[in-house]
Design an enzyme around this catalytic site. Sequence first.
Site, mmCIF file in Angstrom:
data_model
loop_
_atom_site.group_PDB
_atom_site.id
_atom_site.type_symbol
_atom_site.label_atom_id
_atom_site.label_comp_id
_atom_site.label_asym_id
_atom_site.label_seq_id
_atom_site.Cartn_x
_atom_site.Cartn_y
_atom_site.Cartn_z
ATOM 1 C CD1 TRP A 145 60.442 43.407 140.404
ATOM 2 C CD2 TRP A 145 59.404 45.301 140.979
ATOM 3 N NE1 TRP A 145 61.389 44.387 140.517
ATOM 4 C CE2 TRP A 145 60.773 45.557 140.864
ATOM 5 C CE3 TRP A 145 58.551 46.350 141.312
ATOM 6 C CZ2 TRP A 145 61.326 46.819 141.081
ATOM 7 C CZ3 TRP A 145 59.078 47.603 141.535
ATOM 8 C CH2 TRP A 145 60.449 47.830 141.418
ATOM 9 C CG ASP A 226 55.061 47.897 137.587
ATOM 10 O OD1 ASP A 226 55.721 48.438 136.677
ATOM 11 O OD2 ASP A 226 55.591 47.293 138.534
ATOM 12 C CE LYS A 263 63.603 45.727 133.985
ATOM 13 N NZ LYS A 263 64.323 44.783 134.776
HETATM 14 C C1 LIG Z 1 57.387 44.623 137.286
HETATM 15 C C2 LIG Z 1 58.443 45.652 137.468
HETATM 16 N N1 LIG Z 1 58.079 46.870 137.827
HETATM 17 C C3 LIG Z 1 58.964 47.853 138.000
HETATM 18 C C4 LIG Z 1 60.297 47.628 137.814
HETATM 19 C C5 LIG Z 1 61.155 48.825 138.040
HETATM 20 O O1 LIG Z 1 62.325 48.917 137.456
HETATM 21 P P1 LIG Z 1 63.188 50.236 137.392
HETATM 22 O O2 LIG Z 1 62.977 50.988 138.659
HETATM 23 O O3 LIG Z 1 64.559 49.723 137.235
HETATM 24 O O4 LIG Z 1 62.689 50.985 136.218
HETATM 25 C C6 LIG Z 1 60.752 46.346 137.451
HETATM 26 C C7 LIG Z 1 62.170 46.043 137.304
HETATM 27 O O5 LIG Z 1 62.628 44.934 137.278
HETATM 28 C C8 LIG Z 1 59.785 45.332 137.260
HETATM 29 O O6 LIG Z 1 60.114 44.097 136.890
#
Ligand SMILES: Cc1ncc(COP(=O)(O)O)c(C=O)c1O
Length: 416
Positions: A145, A226, A263
């Site tokens: 990511w 994560d 998500k």
């Molecule tokens: C692998 C991964 N980690 C963390 C996130 C964190 O997303 P958010 O801060 O929007 O919850 C994302 C969002 O696309 C992701 O794909």
Amino acid sequence: MTTTTTSSSIFSSAPRIPPDAIFALTAEYIADPSPQKVNLGQGTYRDDKGQPWVLPSVRESRRIIEERGLLHEYLPILGLKTFREKTAELVFGEGYGKIQDKLATSQTLSGTGSLHLAGSIIKSCLLRSHPSHPLPTVYIPNPTWSNHHLVFSSLGFNTLSFPYYNPTTKSLNIPSYLSTLRAAALGSIIILHACAHNPTGLDPSPEEWKEIGGIVKERNLFPLFDAAYLGFNSGDYDKDAWPVRYFVSELGVESAVCLSFAKNMGLYGERVGCLLLCTSTPEIATNTQSVLESLQRSEISNPPAFGAKIAETILANEKLRRLWFEDLRTMSGRIQEMRRVLFEGLGRYSSGNWDHLIRQSGMFGFLGLSRDIVRILKDEYHIYMAENSRVSIAGLNSGNVDYVARSIAEVLAREQ
Ligand SMILES: Cc1ncc(COP(=O)(O)O)c(C=O)c1O
């Protein structure tokens, strides 16, 4: 009287940092007037009409909150207690009772905030215990990511990419993964995508997770999960949470679980997340939680309320929870169906082998196209995807998937 004017600025050394690629791509997509345009960039769920989807469980939760009377008071520093407890219960399932008193938890600013808080507390604790030692290296799979390196390097960690993907076989590079872990310095931090690896869509099998876990335990590495896609990947929360449960309940290793409800509840803008730290004793957990509270106080004082109330209401109400599980199956089912239709379309229109697409899972498809092809698809066909040819499958629907498959095949044929 003389006045000294100075043109120097405290910010004069600020470099010009290019905008984040995926947010810039979204802006380009929005500005594109073409009626044919397709957004496969940012990972946000869309329904079969290409529209954002408010989950029925979220809608119902909002109704309940509004009926109760929506107050706008501050939350406690660590966020809603029931939200944190119900989140931990959800993540650890049957094993929760056994580890409950060894957990330190905090509500966070979505998944990103959770990763940041995890990094902050590790740093804070290590600087207290070993003030003269350098911080441990954070091992991050390559590709990953786009924000992982930034989150940890901005906290002062040295980050190190290790090969996760074999571009020749378009599959997970397990031998290199395992040898990296075996060679990592004791105490290193390892970023593990709990499921639905972003961007490759390739996760270790349970057997491979066990091998990874064995090395993590043996070398005293710190697993930092994560977990942004639990339940969203397969449609089954328990199945997606299995690697986390295995490390915490079976291996009994200290770990961090960084959760996002962006998500899996469609709460992108509300920034609902949670950090679960699994420590080794109840006393350590209590102290760790007090440090979390102090770090959070200095950073954001207290987290936002509305989204956390939505999530808490769902998790604490059996009927709503079951409705949410159904929503998860709806979203992951539609994504799986679109993956299959894209795969079949690419097989029909092009001469290439697309088996890798069907081996992947989750929100993303990792197509394996060159940057030139990705650029042509954007410039000439109005199809937007990340530079590394990661597509958000959720951006496909019955109205555009054939166009996307045909366009990719056309550009590939032309460039051969
Ligand atoms: C692998 C991964 N980690 C963390 C996130 C964190 O997303 P958010 O801060 O929007 O919850 C994302 C969002 O696309 C992701 O794909």
